[in-house]
Design an enzyme around this catalytic site. Structure first.
Site, PDB file in Angstrom:
ATOM      1  CG  PHE A  52      18.051  39.236  -5.090  1.00 54.47           C
ATOM      2  CD1 PHE A  52      16.692  38.924  -5.076  1.00 54.47           C
ATOM      3  CD2 PHE A  52      18.648  39.512  -6.305  1.00 54.47           C
ATOM      4  CE1 PHE A  52      15.949  38.891  -6.251  1.00 54.47           C
ATOM      5  CE2 PHE A  52      17.915  39.470  -7.481  1.00 54.47           C
ATOM      6  CZ  PHE A  52      16.561  39.172  -7.452  1.00 54.47           C
ATOM      7  CD  GLN A 101      -2.982  -0.922   2.334  1.00 51.82           C
ATOM      8  OE1 GLN A 101      -2.558  -0.515   3.412  1.00 51.82           O
ATOM      9  NE2 GLN A 101      -4.218  -1.335   2.163  1.00 51.82           N
ATOM     10  CB  ILE A 132      10.185   2.982  -4.317  1.00 53.57           C
ATOM     11  CG1 ILE A 132       9.039   3.880  -3.849  1.00 53.57           C
ATOM     12  CG2 ILE A 132       9.634   1.687  -4.915  1.00 53.57           C
ATOM     13  CD1 ILE A 132       8.143   4.373  -4.982  1.00 53.57           C
ATOM     14  CD  GLU A 135      20.007  26.110 -17.657  1.00 55.27           C
ATOM     15  OE1 GLU A 135      18.797  25.864 -17.536  1.00 55.27           O
ATOM     16  OE2 GLU A 135      20.687  25.757 -18.625  1.00 55.27           O
ATOM     17  N   GLY A 136      20.144  29.030 -12.145  1.00 63.15           N
ATOM     18  CA  GLY A 136      19.368  29.691 -11.102  1.00 63.15           C
ATOM     19  C   GLY A 136      19.069  28.732  -9.968  1.00 63.15           C
ATOM     20  CB  THR A 137      20.271  28.500  -6.446  1.00 59.45           C
ATOM     21  OG1 THR A 137      19.920  29.799  -5.954  1.00 59.45           O
ATOM     22  CG2 THR A 137      21.743  28.475  -6.840  1.00 59.45           C
TER      23      THR A 137
END
Ligand SMILES: Cc1cc2nc3c(=O)[nH]c(=O)nc-3n(C[C@H](O)[C@H](O)[C@H](O)COP(=O)(O)OP(=O)(O)OC[C@H]3O[C@@H](n4cnc5c(N)ncnc54)[C@H](O)[C@@H]3O)c2cc1C
Length: 116
Positions: free
Chosen positions: A115, A11, A69, A95-97
């Site tokens: 920022f 399940q 799993i 490509e950008g955090t």
């Protein structure tokens, strides 16, 4: 196989697979809609940040669940799940955090840049 049964019969495994598929579907729909907006010339930078943040976070989570799993086998590179998880770690940052995507979105929502 575990305890003589296919793991798909458990399940909790089915619950994980259902949640993974729901998140994967949400990622695909997000990207599909963004593509439409891009084609219409209506895609904005915050939209792209939100999609990248969401897809990378959830993709990383899906791969982590898949690795779990498979138990110990999920740690072995020959089974590919560990490789996909590592790939998603890369996407989470390059490509950008994740943090920067959220700050771009936060600036869009509030009008204040947190920022420099
Ligand atoms: C496999 C791979 C391929 C790449 N390919 C390319 C490429 O082809 N072209 C290219 O230009 N770059 C490429 N990169 C670089 C990638 O874009 C950068 O690693 C990424 O943007 C993060 O920058 P950084 O490593 O300087 O980390 P940093 O900017 O130093 O970030 C470190 C941590 O600080 C956080 N942080 C930074 N600034 C702030 C702030 N103002 N407020 C809050 N938190 C902040 C970040 O979210 C992160 O958690 C690649 C990276 C990898 C891993």
């Amino acid at each position: 196989m575990q305890f003589g049964r296919e793991i798909g019969r458990f399940q909790l495994v089915q619950n994980k697979l259902a949640n993974m598929l729901a998140q994967l579907t949400a990622i695909k729909l997000t990207c599909f809609r963004l593509n439409e907006l891009a084609d219409e010339g209506a895609m904005t930078s915050p939209m792209a940040s939100m999609a990248k943040m969401f897809a990378a976070r959830q993709g990383r989570w899906i791969c982590s669940e898949a690795r779990d799993i498979m138990g110990g086998n999920g740690l072995l590179l020959e089974n590919h799940v560990a490789r996909h998880l590592t790939d998603m770690e890369v996407v989470f940052t390059y490509e950008g955090t994740d943090s920067m995507q959220s700050l771009i979105l936060g600036r869009h929502i509030t009008g204040f840049s947190a920022f420099a």
